[in-house]
Design a protein around this motif. Structure first.
Motif, PDB file in Angstrom:
ATOM      1  N   HIS A 206      82.903  60.429 -96.362  1.00 21.99           N
ATOM      2  CA  HIS A 206      81.786  60.146 -95.466  1.00 21.99           C
ATOM      3  C   HIS A 206      81.180  58.800 -95.853  1.00 21.99           C
ATOM      4  CE1 HIS A 206      82.033  64.128 -93.774  1.00 21.99           C
ATOM      5  NE2 HIS A 206      81.867  64.677 -94.963  1.00 21.99           N
ATOM      6  N   SER A 207      80.522  58.179 -94.898  1.00 23.73           N
ATOM      7  CA  SER A 207      79.883  56.894 -95.168  1.00 23.73           C
ATOM      8  C   SER A 207      78.673  57.094 -96.072  1.00 23.73           C
ATOM      9  CB  SER A 207      79.449  56.236 -93.860  1.00 23.73           C
ATOM     10  OG  SER A 207      78.360  56.960 -93.283  1.00 23.73           O
ATOM     11  N   ARG A 208      78.222  56.015 -96.647  1.00 21.87           N
ATOM     12  CA  ARG A 208      77.028  56.097 -97.505  1.00 21.87           C
ATOM     13  C   ARG A 208      75.832  56.625 -96.719  1.00 21.87           C
ATOM     14  NH1 ARG A 208      77.191  53.256-102.390  1.00 21.87           N
ATOM     15  NH2 ARG A 208      79.164  52.181-102.769  1.00 21.87           N
ATOM     16  N   LYS A 209      75.719  56.189 -95.473  1.00 16.88           N
ATOM     17  CA  LYS A 209      74.617  56.647 -94.634  1.00 16.88           C
ATOM     18  C   LYS A 209      74.711  58.151 -94.397  1.00 16.88           C
ATOM     19  CE  LYS A 209      72.449  56.032 -90.104  1.00 16.88           C
ATOM     20  NZ  LYS A 209      72.536  55.360 -88.778  1.00 16.88           N
ATOM     21  N   GLN A 210      75.915  58.625 -94.085  1.00 17.92           N
ATOM     22  CA  GLN A 210      76.107  60.063 -93.853  1.00 17.92           C
ATOM     23  C   GLN A 210      75.793  60.864 -95.103  1.00 17.92           C
ATOM     24  OE1 GLN A 210      80.186  59.838 -92.476  1.00 17.92           O
ATOM     25  NE2 GLN A 210      79.582  60.260 -90.356  1.00 17.92           N
ATOM     26  N   GLU A 211      76.214  60.361 -96.261  1.00 19.59           N
ATOM     27  CA  GLU A 211      75.939  61.063 -97.519  1.00 19.59           C
ATOM     28  C   GLU A 211      74.437  61.114 -97.786  1.00 19.59           C
ATOM     29  OE1 GLU A 211      77.874  62.803 -99.161  1.00 19.59           O
ATOM     30  OE2 GLU A 211      79.917  62.065 -99.000  1.00 19.59           O
ATOM     31  N   SER A 212      73.766  60.004 -97.557  1.00 18.48           N
ATOM     32  CA  SER A 212      72.321  59.949 -97.792  1.00 18.48           C
ATOM     33  C   SER A 212      71.580  60.897 -96.853  1.00 18.48           C
ATOM     34  CB  SER A 212      71.807  58.523 -97.607  1.00 18.48           C
ATOM     35  OG  SER A 212      72.360  57.662 -98.587  1.00 18.48           O
ATOM     36  N   GLU A 213      72.018  60.953 -95.594  1.00 21.02           N
ATOM     37  CA  GLU A 213      71.382  61.852 -94.625  1.00 21.02           C
ATOM     38  C   GLU A 213      71.642  63.310 -94.989  1.00 21.02           C
ATOM     39  OE1 GLU A 213      72.982  60.478 -90.934  1.00 21.02           O
ATOM     40  OE2 GLU A 213      71.446  58.913 -90.682  1.00 21.02           O
ATOM     41  N   ALA A 214      72.830  63.608 -95.507  1.00 23.65           N
ATOM     42  CA  ALA A 214      73.127  64.972 -95.942  1.00 23.65           C
ATOM     43  C   ALA A 214      72.312  65.329 -97.178  1.00 23.65           C
ATOM     44  CB  ALA A 214      74.620  65.130 -96.217  1.00 23.65           C
ATOM     45  N   ASP A 215      72.090  64.346 -98.051  1.00 23.31           N
ATOM     46  CA  ASP A 215      71.224  64.569 -99.221  1.00 23.31           C
ATOM     47  C   ASP A 215      69.811  64.929 -98.765  1.00 23.31           C
ATOM     48  OD1 ASP A 215      73.352  63.847-100.804  1.00 23.31           O
ATOM     49  OD2 ASP A 215      72.574  61.862-101.318  1.00 23.31           O
ATOM     50  N   ALA A 216      69.300  64.184 -97.781  1.00 24.21           N
ATOM     51  CA  ALA A 216      67.954  64.445 -97.261  1.00 24.21           C
ATOM     52  C   ALA A 216      67.892  65.823 -96.618  1.00 24.21           C
ATOM     53  CB  ALA A 216      67.569  63.369 -96.249  1.00 24.21           C
ATOM     54  N   PHE A 217      68.960  66.201 -95.910  1.00 24.07           N
ATOM     55  CA  PHE A 217      69.011  67.529 -95.291  1.00 24.07           C
ATOM     56  C   PHE A 217      68.947  68.600 -96.367  1.00 24.07           C
ATOM     57  CE2 PHE A 217      70.888  71.364 -93.680  1.00 24.07           C
ATOM     58  CZ  PHE A 217      70.469  71.445 -92.365  1.00 24.07           C
ATOM     59  N   SER A 218      69.682  68.391 -97.455  1.00 21.63           N
ATOM     60  CA  SER A 218      69.693  69.366 -98.549  1.00 21.63           C
ATOM     61  C   SER A 218      68.293  69.549 -99.131  1.00 21.63           C
ATOM     62  CB  SER A 218      70.657  68.909 -99.647  1.00 21.63           C
ATOM     63  OG  SER A 218      70.609  69.783-100.754  1.00 21.63           O
ATOM     64  N   TYR A 219      67.614  68.448 -99.387  1.00 22.33           N
ATOM     65  CA  TYR A 219      66.251  68.519 -99.942  1.00 22.33           C
ATOM     66  C   TYR A 219      65.330  69.269 -98.981  1.00 22.33           C
ATOM     67  CZ  TYR A 219      61.722  67.112-101.802  1.00 22.33           C
ATOM     68  OH  TYR A 219      60.442  67.131-102.311  1.00 22.33           O
ATOM     69  N   ASP A 220      65.378  68.913 -97.698  1.00 19.91           N
ATOM     70  CA  ASP A 220      64.521  69.562 -96.700  1.00 19.91           C
ATOM     71  C   ASP A 220      64.880  71.048 -96.546  1.00 19.91           C
ATOM     72  OD1 ASP A 220      63.245  67.162 -96.273  1.00 19.91           O
ATOM     73  OD2 ASP A 220      64.447  66.629 -94.507  1.00 19.91           O
ATOM     74  N   PHE A 221      66.176  71.356 -96.638  1.00 22.24           N
ATOM     75  CA  PHE A 221      66.635  72.741 -96.564  1.00 22.24           C
ATOM     76  C   PHE A 221      66.031  73.555 -97.704  1.00 22.24           C
ATOM     77  CE2 PHE A 221      69.739  75.823 -98.251  1.00 22.24           C
ATOM     78  CZ  PHE A 221      69.900  76.664 -97.166  1.00 22.24           C
ATOM     79  N   MET A 222      66.053  73.011 -98.899  1.00 24.07           N
ATOM     80  CA  MET A 222      65.490  73.702-100.067  1.00 24.07           C
ATOM     81  C   MET A 222      63.982  73.886 -99.902  1.00 24.07           C
ATOM     82  SD  MET A 222      68.068  74.280-102.184  1.00 24.07           S
ATOM     83  CE  MET A 222      67.451  74.413-103.873  1.00 24.07           C
ATOM     84  N   LYS A 223      63.316  72.830 -99.465  1.00 24.55           N
ATOM     85  CA  LYS A 223      61.865  72.871 -99.320  1.00 24.55           C
ATOM     86  C   LYS A 223      61.446  73.862 -98.241  1.00 24.55           C
ATOM     87  CE  LYS A 223      57.900  69.814 -98.419  1.00 24.55           C
ATOM     88  NZ  LYS A 223      57.490  68.410 -98.093  1.00 24.55           N
ATOM     89  N   LYS A 224      62.128  73.812 -97.096  1.00 21.46           N
ATOM     90  CA  LYS A 224      61.797  74.674 -95.965  1.00 21.46           C
ATOM     91  C   LYS A 224      61.965  76.147 -96.297  1.00 21.46           C
ATOM     92  CE  LYS A 224      64.755  74.845 -92.593  1.00 21.46           C
ATOM     93  NZ  LYS A 224      65.588  74.435 -91.423  1.00 21.46           N
ATOM     94  N   ASN A 225      62.954  76.455 -97.123  1.00 21.79           N
ATOM     95  CA  ASN A 225      63.251  77.850 -97.429  1.00 21.79           C
ATOM     96  C   ASN A 225      62.621  78.339 -98.731  1.00 21.79           C
ATOM     97  OD1 ASN A 225      65.248  78.893 -95.294  1.00 21.79           O
ATOM     98  ND2 ASN A 225      66.112  76.895 -95.835  1.00 21.79           N
ATOM     99  N   GLY A 226      61.751  77.525 -99.309  1.00 24.20           N
ATOM    100  CA  GLY A 226      60.990  77.963-100.468  1.00 24.20           C
ATOM    101  C   GLY A 226      61.746  77.953-101.783  1.00 24.20           C
ATOM    102  N   TYR A 227      62.836  77.190-101.861  1.00 24.49           N
ATOM    103  CA  TYR A 227      63.580  77.077-103.114  1.00 24.49           C
ATOM    104  C   TYR A 227      63.039  75.915-103.935  1.00 24.49           C
ATOM    105  CZ  TYR A 227      66.927  80.091-100.677  1.00 24.49           C
ATOM    106  OH  TYR A 227      67.515  81.122 -99.989  1.00 24.49           O
TER     107      TYR A 227
END
Length: 290
Positions: free
Chosen positions: A185-206
């Motif tokens: 994946h491109s650097r941009k795609q990886e960075s966006e997936a990283d942000a999704f992971s952080y938001d996923f953890m935060k949203k679900n209370g992890y």
């Protein structure tokens, strides 16, 4: 067919290869590449259909943990509640190999390797899986399988102009599945997936600090015996240390940062309590009349 993926494909880059990675390109296929496949239209439905067939071939040729296996039980416990995320329906399995990897496909298939589950606790594992879900939600997996389809030259010149996909053989599906895993994946795609992971953890209370911690684990691995080779293979990917720093910065900004302490890792199946054997009924003794 024995498969071996020696990879950090989750957040880094693939740094090993298996039998299916050999690109067997015929003169006809190479001709198709030369003439180009730009005229080929590739829809989300095409990506899903191809991914579904390719993952079925990979599942058939890799050791998959059964429902009673400790790894499968743990993944169900950790991830089962998130089988439907951001409008995407996911299915997930564990490959019983010691390599460190996880990947997602355009059809929502998520595959986690036992080696990854051996070194990451539940929160860290969720951070990695959250990253992979991000690639699905952001359509990166669709783009990856499309690129793999073109790269492997599975289209001939005629089909590329007709705008239709060919029916693929099992060998081609295996080749496509392997290429799909190996795709970068491109650097941009990886960075966006990283942000999704952080938001996923935060949203679900992890614990969002597990995101940084997961990257630190991968950073330490990349600084080990394979460091020079890893550096070469990671040339098109963001540095895991910098990504860990970015996750830490987010957590600090949100007032949530704390140094993460890894929790206990247990991939064993729970031991079922033995049901005590029923006592034999007491024999009745006949009373003789005097």
């Amino acid at each position: 067919m024995k498969k071996r993926f020696i990879v950090l494909g989750i957040l880094l880059a693939v740094f090993g290869f298996n039998k299916m990675n050999a690109q067997i390109l015929s003169d006809k296929a190479m001709g198709a590449v030369g003439k180009g496949v730009s005229g080929f239209t590739f829809s989300d439905a095409d990506a899903v259909a191809l991914a579904k067939q390719s993952i079925a071939e990979l599942d058939a040729n890799n050791p998959v943990a059964g429902p009673a296996d400790g790894y499968a039980i743990r993944l169900e416990r950790v991830f089962g509640k998130h089988a439907s995320t951001d409008g995407v329906t996911l299915n997930y399995k564990v490959y019983l190999v010691k390599d460190i990897n996880a990947f997602a496909c355009a059809d929502g298939s998520v595959r986690v390797f036992a080696g990854l589950m051996d070194i990451m606790d539940d929160n860290q594992l969720l951070a990695v899986i959250g990253h992979e879900i991000g690639h699905v939600v952001n359509h990166d997996t669709r783009d990856a399988i499309k690129a793999a389809y073109k790269k492997e030259a599975l289209l001939d010149a005629a089909s590329s102009q007709s705008g239709k996909m060919e029916t693929l053989t099992q060998s081609q599906l295996g080749q496509l599945g392997s290429a799909m895993i190996d795709s970068k994946h491109s650097r941009k795609q990886e960075s966006e997936a990283d942000a999704f992971s952080y938001d996923f953890m935060k949203k679900n209370g992890y614990d969002v600090n597990a995101v940084e911690s997961a990257f630190r684990i991968l950073q330490n691995l990349s600084e080990g015996a394979d460091a020079s080779f890893m550096t070469k293979m990671m040339s098109s990917h963001p540095d895991s240390g910098k990504r860990a720093d970015a996750a830490k910065k987010k957590a600090t900004k949100d007032g949530l940062y704390n140094a993460y302490v890894q929790q206990k890792i247990d991939n064993t199946a729970p031991v079922k309590a033995k049901t005590p054997a029923k006592a034999a009924p007491a024999k009745k003794t006949a009373t003789k009349k005097k």
